[in-house]
Design a protein around this motif. Sequence first.
Motif, PDB file in Angstrom:
ATOM      1  N   ARG A 106      35.303  25.309  51.593  1.00  0.00           N
ATOM      2  CA  ARG A 106      35.436  25.141  53.079  1.00  0.00           C
ATOM      3  C   ARG A 106      34.144  24.777  53.674  1.00  0.00           C
ATOM      4  O   ARG A 106      34.232  23.790  54.635  1.00  0.00           O
ATOM      5  N   HIS A 107      33.202  25.068  53.298  1.00  0.00           N
ATOM      6  CA  HIS A 107      31.821  24.877  54.156  1.00  0.00           C
ATOM      7  C   HIS A 107      30.996  23.988  52.984  1.00  0.00           C
ATOM      8  O   HIS A 107      30.416  24.674  52.049  1.00  0.00           O
ATOM      9  N   THR A 108      30.812  22.708  53.060  1.00  0.00           N
ATOM     10  CA  THR A 108      30.012  21.939  52.195  1.00  0.00           C
ATOM     11  C   THR A 108      28.662  22.363  52.101  1.00  0.00           C
ATOM     12  O   THR A 108      27.962  22.358  51.286  1.00  0.00           O
ATOM     13  N   VAL A 109      28.069  22.501  53.382  1.00  0.00           N
ATOM     14  CA  VAL A 109      26.534  23.060  53.387  1.00  0.00           C
ATOM     15  C   VAL A 109      26.545  24.335  52.720  1.00  0.00           C
ATOM     16  O   VAL A 109      25.423  24.340  52.056  1.00  0.00           O
ATOM     17  N   SER A 110      27.368  25.298  52.529  1.00  0.00           N
ATOM     18  CA  SER A 110      27.071  26.414  51.889  1.00  0.00           C
ATOM     19  C   SER A 110      26.904  26.226  50.316  1.00  0.00           C
ATOM     20  O   SER A 110      26.527  26.876  49.639  1.00  0.00           O
ATOM     21  N   PRO A 114      23.444  27.250  48.761  1.00  0.00           N
ATOM     22  CA  PRO A 114      23.710  28.712  48.876  1.00  0.00           C
ATOM     23  C   PRO A 114      22.913  29.579  49.118  1.00  0.00           C
ATOM     24  O   PRO A 114      21.530  29.479  48.794  1.00  0.00           O
ATOM     25  N   ILE A 115      23.382  30.678  49.947  1.00  0.00           N
ATOM     26  CA  ILE A 115      22.627  31.740  50.685  1.00  0.00           C
ATOM     27  C   ILE A 115      21.848  31.237  51.730  1.00  0.00           C
ATOM     28  O   ILE A 115      22.016  31.688  52.864  1.00  0.00           O
ATOM     29  N   THR A 116      21.012  29.971  51.661  1.00  0.00           N
ATOM     30  CA  THR A 116      20.062  29.567  52.614  1.00  0.00           C
ATOM     31  C   THR A 116      20.860  29.278  53.713  1.00  0.00           C
ATOM     32  O   THR A 116      20.543  29.184  54.966  1.00  0.00           O
ATOM     33  N   ALA A 117      22.179  28.592  53.617  1.00  0.00           N
ATOM     34  CA  ALA A 117      22.703  27.920  54.770  1.00  0.00           C
ATOM     35  C   ALA A 117      23.243  29.146  55.520  1.00  0.00           C
ATOM     36  O   ALA A 117      23.295  28.649  56.986  1.00  0.00           O
ATOM     37  N   HIS A 118      23.189  30.319  55.113  1.00  0.00           N
ATOM     38  CA  HIS A 118      23.684  31.118  56.229  1.00  0.00           C
ATOM     39  C   HIS A 118      22.465  31.623  57.032  1.00  0.00           C
ATOM     40  O   HIS A 118      22.745  32.155  58.321  1.00  0.00           O
ATOM     41  N   PHE A 119      21.349  31.321  56.783  1.00  0.00           N
ATOM     42  CA  PHE A 119      20.223  31.769  57.614  1.00  0.00           C
ATOM     43  C   PHE A 119      20.398  30.487  58.838  1.00  0.00           C
ATOM     44  O   PHE A 119      20.054  30.664  60.095  1.00  0.00           O
ATOM     45  N   ARG A 120      20.860  29.286  58.427  1.00  0.00           N
ATOM     46  CA  ARG A 120      21.122  28.242  59.292  1.00  0.00           C
ATOM     47  C   ARG A 120      21.947  28.724  60.444  1.00  0.00           C
ATOM     48  O   ARG A 120      21.774  28.422  61.343  1.00  0.00           O
ATOM     49  N   TYR A 121      23.225  29.133  59.923  1.00  0.00           N
ATOM     50  CA  TYR A 121      24.247  29.685  60.775  1.00  0.00           C
ATOM     51  C   TYR A 121      23.727  30.753  61.703  1.00  0.00           C
ATOM     52  O   TYR A 121      24.220  30.768  62.962  1.00  0.00           O
ATOM     53  N   MET A 122      23.149  31.630  61.010  1.00  0.00           N
ATOM     54  CA  MET A 122      22.415  32.754  62.140  1.00  0.00           C
ATOM     55  C   MET A 122      21.699  32.153  63.220  1.00  0.00           C
ATOM     56  O   MET A 122      21.912  32.454  64.344  1.00  0.00           O
ATOM     57  N   LEU A 123      20.750  31.361  62.828  1.00  0.00           N
ATOM     58  CA  LEU A 123      19.775  30.729  63.940  1.00  0.00           C
ATOM     59  C   LEU A 123      20.504  29.908  64.770  1.00  0.00           C
ATOM     60  O   LEU A 123      20.432  29.743  66.065  1.00  0.00           O
TER      61      LEU A 123
END
Length: 547
Positions: free
Chosen positions: A56-60, A64-73
């Motif tokens: 579903r999420h190409t960036v993820s 992997p893992i680091t993309a979630h820090f982007r989403y959080m920020l």
Amino acid sequence: MERTKTFPLRYTVYVLSVVGFLASLALSVFYGAGYLFPVVFGLFAALGTYDLLQRRHTVSRMYPITAHFRYMLESIGPEIRQYFIQSDTEERPFSREQRSIVYQRAKNVLDKRPFGSLLHMYEEGFEWMNHSLAPTRLTDSDFRVVIGRRCEKPYSASVFNISAMSFGSLSANAILSLNAGAKMGGFYHDTGEGSISRYHRQPGGDLVWEIGSGYFGCRDKNGAFNEDMFRKNATLDQVKMIELKLSQGAKPGHGGILPGAKVTREIAEARGVSVGEDCVSPASHSAFSTPLEMLEFIDRLRELSGGKPVGFKLAIGHPWEWFGIVKAMLESGRRPDFIVVDGGEGGTGAAPLEFINRLGMPMTEALLLVHNTLVGTNLREDIAVGAAGKITSAFNIARTLALGADWCNAARGYMFALGCIQSLSCHTGKCPSGVATQDPRRSSKLDVQDKSVRVYNYHKNTLDALQNLLEASGLRHPSELGPEHIVRRESRAEVHSYMEIFPFLEPGALLDGETGLTIFDKYWETARADTFEPPEFIRQLRDTKLR
């Protein structure tokens, strides 16, 4: 394409998590080092594995893992900008300075500023009031305007009131606080189209009952207008005026729906619908379909209410529709007692971005058009005019009255007085201040006794500031404010008063056909009292690109 043999650095965190999990697990098993680190590393490794497998999420998948820090920020970006980056005078949609003055006046603390203005006085658009060398001295700031002079029960309104916000959009404790504050200060509280709830009734403050296209509080089971239910609410002593909502500034022509899942017993009780039933506000009214029918409906509401002032609220859109309403007044002899002009910059709990940003005329132009049309047709003395649109300070009130309004309403200003922090989460139900939510775990934290006093303080201190402005300008009442009192910088070397910037019609000029203004020349003659439909030349233009 040949695959690169270089290890992608973007997988580093994932690989380290897997290695850390395996290493810490081995240490825990063979040396009894505990399982904290295996659990932590294991969770990260599992998250990274999920990221790589999901589609579903190409960036993820790429990170992997680091993309979630982007989403959080990204999710806390608005808060970061508001608290750490935004300047004191940057409006998004209200500046820190605008919010601070409301907070301070609501808390009844010092609202003075040191060292000089933060505003850029030589930038285009800067506005100010001219002062007098012969200032006045006024005894109090309880400025009032009489609405519905020809009614059996006219109403003496404050020049600064609470604009329409429904129970359902706001929490029970927010409604209680607003109405209690209005009662203490002697100003009115507009119910919004969600009708009169038990929380409006309990404190006993003055109410303006807003009736929208859903006819909440005065509808039958099919959603049509019900006279008996209307009479029951309209004759309450607490209800001082009736406001027919044609449109609102933040989402004109949109209508709305409150899903049945959110229709609680208390909301259903106020709106006259069933618990769990979708609450639908159609885009247009069913009780009338032409300007003439609308004025007949207003007369009927006045009669059913026992002679209370009845008017309507609208955001200006197609000019011929507004002109059609005025022509209906002239042809029928029927008049609303008041009109509230809602600017396109108005707020709402939720609306599409295009509606919020690009639909509806801003308050300044809308108010000028309404005022000029009424003056030009000799109707202005018969009809009181209110206005709303990002009004938070005494200067906002003064400039709005100078443009032709008799009084002002504010919604978000009073929300700030309740403690709103502009988190921009009104549509989520997760308001951090308990104002715009129906979650009892959040709304119960809003202290009614404290916040009602803040609402009263904000109103009182804002009108005290308006009194100071009037005194400094040599005036005795807000009704004396005119376009000659407000000045705007048009460029670094050029300034003009509103009297020079904006056109103001002479009484009767529209009837005489001597306006000299394009909008009247183009649309007035072709507007009709018997329909909201566009003029023939507009209809023809809709069928061609050959303009």
